[in-house]
Design an enzyme around this catalytic site. Structure first.
Site, PDB file in Angstrom:
ATOM      1  N   TRP B 335      31.358  46.628  47.706  1.00  0.00           N
ATOM      2  CA  TRP B 335      32.389  45.706  47.235  1.00  0.00           C
ATOM      3  C   TRP B 335      33.032  46.182  45.953  1.00  0.00           C
ATOM      4  CZ3 TRP B 335      34.637  42.517  50.337  1.00  0.00           C
ATOM      5  CH2 TRP B 335      33.945  42.049  51.451  1.00  0.00           C
ATOM      6  N   ASN B 337      33.729  49.282  45.308  1.00  0.00           N
ATOM      7  CA  ASN B 337      34.394  50.575  45.453  1.00  0.00           C
ATOM      8  C   ASN B 337      35.398  50.684  46.577  1.00  0.00           C
ATOM      9  OD1 ASN B 337      33.093  52.562  43.436  1.00  0.00           O
ATOM     10  ND2 ASN B 337      31.401  51.365  44.225  1.00  0.00           N
ATOM     11  N   TRP B 338      35.443  49.693  47.481  1.00  0.00           N
ATOM     12  CA  TRP B 338      36.374  49.878  48.605  1.00  0.00           C
ATOM     13  C   TRP B 338      37.774  49.441  48.228  1.00  0.00           C
ATOM     14  CZ3 TRP B 338      39.251  46.961  52.193  1.00  0.00           C
ATOM     15  CH2 TRP B 338      39.223  45.583  52.011  1.00  0.00           C
ATOM     16  N   ASN B 339      37.917  48.508  47.285  1.00  0.00           N
ATOM     17  CA  ASN B 339      39.231  47.992  46.910  1.00  0.00           C
ATOM     18  C   ASN B 339      39.315  48.003  45.391  1.00  0.00           C
ATOM     19  OD1 ASN B 339      41.478  46.456  46.370  1.00  0.00           O
ATOM     20  ND2 ASN B 339      41.086  44.990  48.007  1.00  0.00           N
ATOM     21  N   ILE B 340      39.709  49.153  44.845  1.00  0.00           N
ATOM     22  CA  ILE B 340      39.655  49.334  43.394  1.00  0.00           C
ATOM     23  C   ILE B 340      40.670  48.461  42.659  1.00  0.00           C
ATOM     24  CG2 ILE B 340      40.033  51.039  41.549  1.00  0.00           C
ATOM     25  CD1 ILE B 340      37.304  51.218  42.807  1.00  0.00           C
ATOM     26  N   VAL B 342      41.705  45.381  43.210  1.00  0.00           N
ATOM     27  CA  VAL B 342      41.127  44.047  43.043  1.00  0.00           C
ATOM     28  C   VAL B 342      39.861  44.116  42.193  1.00  0.00           C
ATOM     29  CG1 VAL B 342      39.940  42.199  44.282  1.00  0.00           C
ATOM     30  CG2 VAL B 342      42.142  43.016  45.098  1.00  0.00           C
ATOM     31  N   HIS B 343      39.036  45.140  42.444  1.00  0.00           N
ATOM     32  CA  HIS B 343      37.801  45.265  41.670  1.00  0.00           C
ATOM     33  C   HIS B 343      38.103  45.404  40.182  1.00  0.00           C
ATOM     34  CE1 HIS B 343      33.802  46.456  40.509  1.00  0.00           C
ATOM     35  NE2 HIS B 343      34.289  47.549  39.964  1.00  0.00           N
ATOM     36  N   HIS B 376      39.962  34.701  50.143  1.00  0.00           N
ATOM     37  CA  HIS B 376      39.862  35.050  51.562  1.00  0.00           C
ATOM     38  C   HIS B 376      40.175  33.830  52.422  1.00  0.00           C
ATOM     39  CE1 HIS B 376      37.889  38.865  50.488  1.00  0.00           C
ATOM     40  NE2 HIS B 376      38.162  39.227  51.725  1.00  0.00           N
TER      41      HIS B 376
END
Lengths: 446, 446
Positions: B335, B337-340, B342-343, B376
């Protein structure tokens, strides 16, 4: 709080997080080739997860209704046994393997004579050449003449004899080099190098024992040397995992060949007999996927599980049985890295001696492919009792292919070309042999 | 030659090749995890080759006889248009997107007032909160009340508004931090830091321009900062390749969804209505593969092709839109690392401010998941006009899952667990929503 922050407090925060001033830096995305990033271990796990789940899915959704109803039960233990045994009272392949001890001992005794000097170098060389020729000729003659030898039994015994040939060739060379170094030292009348040999290390001719010879025969390498590097202990968990992998993948291989590959090949016989070109291509592509997966599983089974299992049992230290051929961007890199034991042997006992004799590089490389092509043909034609040169031509076709790929493609395109040549090339050769075998044995009735 | 070699000659050879003395070294096989080797770039290429060839194969062998005969032609451009448009004279989603400019300008003008001090920090905060609330409420209200809004149009416009919400929240925070730093500097009565600002760099409040604001709105990031790092030029070949990828993958996504996913979902409605558990599981696994492949292609399409295309056009330097989540051995790592974009936003504007206020780490982490779960749910429930909390629960279930995986699994097992949770988790949520949607809209007729 937000009205009047403490400057020191703020500077600490700025230094600590860096976010207040800036939170971006010039950098490439990881998947861009410019980033240079190459850690895709997770993708390998993804492939394993997907393969396992699709096999589980196949088992459930495809195999049961499809294969079992159409072809009957195809995982057939009797069929497997019949691949090895035609006549239950005649075990020619097993006998051949037992007889191989004669050649091993012949090589050892020749070396012992050479070490003490009771025979000359020339006599020794002649004896070795005779011994090595026998290793190649006798199993071939047996496979061609003994009718109770099955094709699978033939491939296995010829494979073992080929490995033995390469090992004993290396044994002869390495021992000769030791003698040459010993003579050179004797001439210089110094013993400056003798301090290197610690008590636990063996030096020539102390290595010419049965124990050392049989360790080399069973060790997962084709290149002989004194004092192989050894691992400190047998890791039991490692050994068990490799053993379980060996057993499970063996089952999987047999199942896949029987249930997926054999029906696909059988279905492709008709288009090949009628020379219906478009359906031939379709069948070829259908065969490519199972053939490729079986080859990949075989690679892992043999080069990772089995050789590591042997090495762990024998505490053999050098586990480099393959390098990262999956990243190969040229055909040459693939051939130099997928099978390290053979590659090392070719380099040490064939390519480098040729270079030392003044052959140019390209010629030496082509000669290596020629020898490799000979052995491929030897391992396929003789057990099938059918001389077609498809394997030979397949190996020799690698030379122009290598030139083409290295000339016109590089980076990921070169890598994709290597993969495609693997995926497409093998089933072409397989179908050629199967077609000819089919025509030869069942052609008259069709 | 072999009889009496020159000692010097021999020693040169030994040093040169090293093969005469020994040609083995203690080392692990590359695939053993002990080797630490992780370069599997070639496996990624293999996946691409296999995917392309199996899609080509599917097209030939599966789709034509299977889908086209059973379901009729499924790649239907009219169907695609109808996803966006119910009534050709009413374009609610497009209108919403045009209206979004109002909120962008409202945020900019509020900041301008704050910069010159004509309104207080508190008034500014209230104005911003009002503006941000409108951004979330107005599109939601529109999507729920305007009947000509389709679900796909709703998802897209709500997605754009959510991105805008995050961007303007970051804009407000970053500008406030700039004011605080300015005040802190003014108190210290020094200008020691002003030498840092070169002519080409903008310093607060020089950044409060329309040009800067719209650059930030279109830039592929959610975190505002002054003076984004810029690339030196637009690489035309890079841009073209990303554009071609975008177009091709868009086609592929639509085709796969229409031809593979929709029929699979439709077939799974009956078992779900009858609550036939074993067939529900079977359908779920059947849906898992297309859903997962579509998600992977979507990931590449959005995070690599599209965001890199935008960044290249705007000469935006920071291309880190994702990190190596495929290697993630814990759910948390995935979580993070897949969507930087948003992270990074969560870290900078939510997690770190919470930590600074003294919240403990686990609580702050759970709060991030809670906010993520809210968005979401917001993006799914409102366009479908159906409140079921499946997406919310799916996100919140990540917290115990993360604890479980990090507690009991590590290394490749952890990685496999992350992959399995991705492959299985998503289709569960998809089927839940589709099932409820189906029951709600067609349940009475069934």
């Amino acid at each position: 709080r937000s009205g009047e922050p403490n400057p020191v407090h703020w500077r600490v925060h700025c230094g600590l997080t860096g976010d207040f001033v800036s939170c971006h830096a010039v950098q490439e995305s990881l998947l861009s080739s410019a980033s240079g990033f190459s850690n895709y271990r997770g993708i390998l796990n993804w492939c394993v997860v997907m393969l396992v789940s699709s096999f589980a899915g196949l088992e459930d959704c495809l195999l049961k209704p499809f294969f079992f109803h159409r072809y009957g039960i195809l995982v057939d233990p009797i069929q497997v046994v019949s691949l090895f045994l035609k006549d239950p009272y005649s075990w020619p392949a097993a006998c051949l393997i037992i007889v191989s001890n004669v050649f091993i001992l012949a090589a050892l005794y020749t070396e012992r004579r050479l070490a003490v000097g009771t025979i000359s170098e020339t006599t020794g060389l002649i004896l070795h050449i005779f011994n090595l020729s026998c290793i190649l000729v006798i199993p071939a003659a047996t496979a061609l003449t003994v009718t109770s030898m099955t094709s699978v039994g033939g491939v296995i015994s010829l494979g073992i004899y080929t490995v033995l040939f390469l090992k004993l060739y290396s044994y002869k060379d390495a021992n000769r080099w030791c003698r040459e170094i010993r003579q050179a030292k004797a001439k210089r009348l110094t013993r400056s190098y003798s301090c290197e040999s610690v008590q636990t290390h063996v030096s020539y001719p102390g290595n010419l024992t049965h124990r050392d010879m049989y360790y080399f025969v069973f060790a997962p390498t084709l290149c002989y040397q004194l004092n192989f590097p050894r691992s400190s202990r047998i890791r039991k968990r490692f050994l068990m995992r490799r053993l379980l992998e060996m057993l499970f993948l063996m089952q999987l291989l047999v199942g896949l060949i029987q249930q997926w590959m054999v029906p696909t090949i059988q279905n492709s016989m008709k288009p090949f007999q009628e020379m219906d070109f478009s359906r031939m291509v379709e069948r070829l592509l259908k065969l490519a996927v199972p053939n490729h997966l079986i080859w990949l599983i075989f690679f892992y089974w043999f080069f990772h599980s089995s050789l590591n299992f042997m090495a762990e049992l024998l505490q053999f230290g050098d586990r480099e049985f393959y390098r990262d051929w999956w990243n190969s961007e040229t055909v040459t890199y693939f051939w130099a890295n997928w099978n390290i034991p053979v590659h090392k042997w070719c380099l040490r006992h064939f390519y480098k001696p040729m270079l030392r004799k003044g052959t140019n590089k390209f010629l030496a490389q082509s000669a290596v492919f020629l020898v490799s092509a000979f052995f491929h043909e030897y391992l396929v034609s003789i057990p099938l009792r059918m001389f077609r040169l498809w394997a030979f031509m397949g190996m020799m076709a690698q030379v122009p292919l290598a030139l083409f790929v290295s000339r016109f493609l590089n980076g990921n395109y070169g890598n994709a070309a290597v993969w495609i040549s693997l995926i497409i090339g093998q089933p072409v050769a397989v179908l050629m042999y199967v077609h000819d075998y089919y025509v030869l044995h069942y052609g008259s009735s069709a």
